[in-house]
Write a protein that holds these residues in place. Structure first.
Motif: not given
Length: 204
Positions: A101-106, A120-131, A156-160
């Motif tokens: 699952i990827y979360f798409i955002m600006g 929950n910003s820290s856990n949000l970033v730690q546990e997920n992937k983003f485009i 290296g894979e958290t943020f696309h």
């Protein structure tokens, strides 16, 4: 094992740019599906102009001919004060447990998360992937490196980061204003949605 992007917005109404953006991201990031996720109408920071049923109807009309697009009312049915993006992504990771699952955002939202403004910003970033889509005037690499929350969880894979060709803006706000002032924003949104808005006299 598929790849699914979660694309949240008010979609009040959905525009051609929403569709073009979702399709471009799906193509570039090789996603199997994009889930359009209209936000709750009970949020204190956003005032919706139409009923949830109209927002969802227009969204479903707009995507009905694309089997890689899905409309999901998960956040619409939640009380906004009980839900954050962290909980939302947890829900979709459970629902699609065999997919990534990827979360798409600006990029503007990336900065807010980096400043700890999201639940929950820290856990949000730690546990997920983003485009992350580029926004004018925002240096995405600098935003990541200058935030302890973002840089310490970037493997290296958290943020696309998508930094080319996605800066086109036609806002739902502009379309609503045009309708309310007697304008005709016909070609800025899907024809089926344009007709639906006129049939139901929305945004007048």
């Amino acid at each position: 094992m598929g790849k699914i992007g979660i694309y949240g917005s008010s979609f009040d109404p959905i525009t051609n740019v929403h569709l073009w953006t979702a399709n471009t991201i799906r193509h570039r990031c090789k996603l199997d599906k994009v889930i359009f996720l209209p936000c709750s109408s009970k949020r204190k920071d956003k005032q919706m102009q139409t009923d949830d049923s109209h927002r969802m109807n227009m969204l479903q009309l707009a995507i009905e001919n694309n089997d890689t697009f899905i409309a999901d009312d998960y956040e619409m049915t939640q009380n906004a004060w009980n839900i954050s993006t962290y909980e939302t992504l947890k829900y979709f990771k459970t629902k699609y447990k065999n997919d990534t699952i990827y979360f798409i955002m600006g990029a503007d939202l990336l900065i807010d998360i980096g400043k700890g403004k999201w639940g929950n910003s820290s856990n949000l970033v730690q546990e997920n992937k983003f485009i992350v889509m580029a926004r004018d005037g925002i240096n995405m690499l600098k935003a990541i490196s200058s935030s302890p929350i973002l840089r310490n969880h970037d493997d290296g894979e958290t943020f696309h980061l998508i930094d080319k060709g996605l800066a086109m803006e036609i806002s739902s706000t502009y379309i609503r204003e045009e309708f309310s002032l007697g304008g005709d924003p016909r070609y800025l949104l899907p024809e089926v949605c344009y007709k639906y808005i006129n049939e139901h006299s929305l945004y007048r």
